[in-house]
Design an enzyme around this catalytic site. Sequence first.
Site, PDB file in Angstrom:
ATOM      1  N   GLU A  46       4.360 -13.431 -23.306  1.00  0.00           N
ATOM      2  CA  GLU A  46       5.794 -13.440 -22.996  1.00  0.00           C
ATOM      3  C   GLU A  46       5.960 -12.783 -21.632  1.00  0.00           C
ATOM      4  O   GLU A  46       5.621 -11.611 -21.468  1.00  0.00           O
ATOM      5  CB  GLU A  46       6.505 -12.622 -24.076  1.00  0.00           C
ATOM      6  N   ASP A  57      16.892  -3.611 -23.088  1.00  0.00           N
ATOM      7  CA  ASP A  57      15.582  -2.977 -22.933  1.00  0.00           C
ATOM      8  C   ASP A  57      15.687  -1.475 -22.766  1.00  0.00           C
ATOM      9  O   ASP A  57      16.649  -0.952 -22.199  1.00  0.00           O
ATOM     10  CB  ASP A  57      14.861  -3.582 -21.724  1.00  0.00           C
TER      11      ASP A  57
END
EC number: 4.2.1.20
Length: 259
Positions: A46, A57
Amino acid sequence: MNRITKLFAEATEPILNVYATAGYPNFGDTMTVLNALQAGGVDIIEIGMPYSDPVADGETIQQSNQVSLDQGMTVAHLFEQLKDMRQTVSVPVLLMGYINPVLQYGVEAFCKKCAEVGVDGLILPDLPMAEYESEYQAIFEQYGLYNIFLITPQTTDARIAQIDAISQGFIYMVSSASTTGAKTGISSDQETYFKRIEGMNLKNPRLIGFGISDRASFLKASESAAGAIIGSAFVKLLGQAQDLHNEIVGFVQSIKGKK
């Protein structure tokens, strides 16, 4: 057949998906990281497309995004780095990021470029499902790209069923309602959530992400899914590595139990 579908159809052990920020730790390291991940035995790669405001995040991945952007990484540069990817990388590759840079590049131009370099699918957490269905699904399908949706403990059964109906490849099962980051262990609340999703008998397999950092948490998550995704723990290793190739190979092998 899309490489993702083939992988899940043929897998005999838990699937390991590893996230790496493009152009990190150094601008020119993208392919070095990809080749080392494959050498270690990763199942899916990924690639994070750096973005200035990666709201889902945690600190580790946010910091890697900023470093990469400061070094000049853009979507166009990433595609240039990936242009010969399929000469050495055979595992499925996903691009993960936020919808704004894709819109700026142009959705069809972006999908066309993904197909040219050999990307298998996209993970765009802030792309609404209804917008995907009405505006972009036909384009994704034209270029053979899977759009991987995320679900969380707060996602309703009705919405999960909708996501399952329009998904291909796998569903990204976020382990908890938090930002990314390596945490310790799997809680009882998470286990309840995992069992709830298992009981829905979805047609798509699932990979569990957020908080998976070592072999123990990888195996625990894999009891309730087809495998798991490691992000922050790997990005942290990239930021500290002295011998990039060998440390990446060692990390993957330690998770897969090959070392």
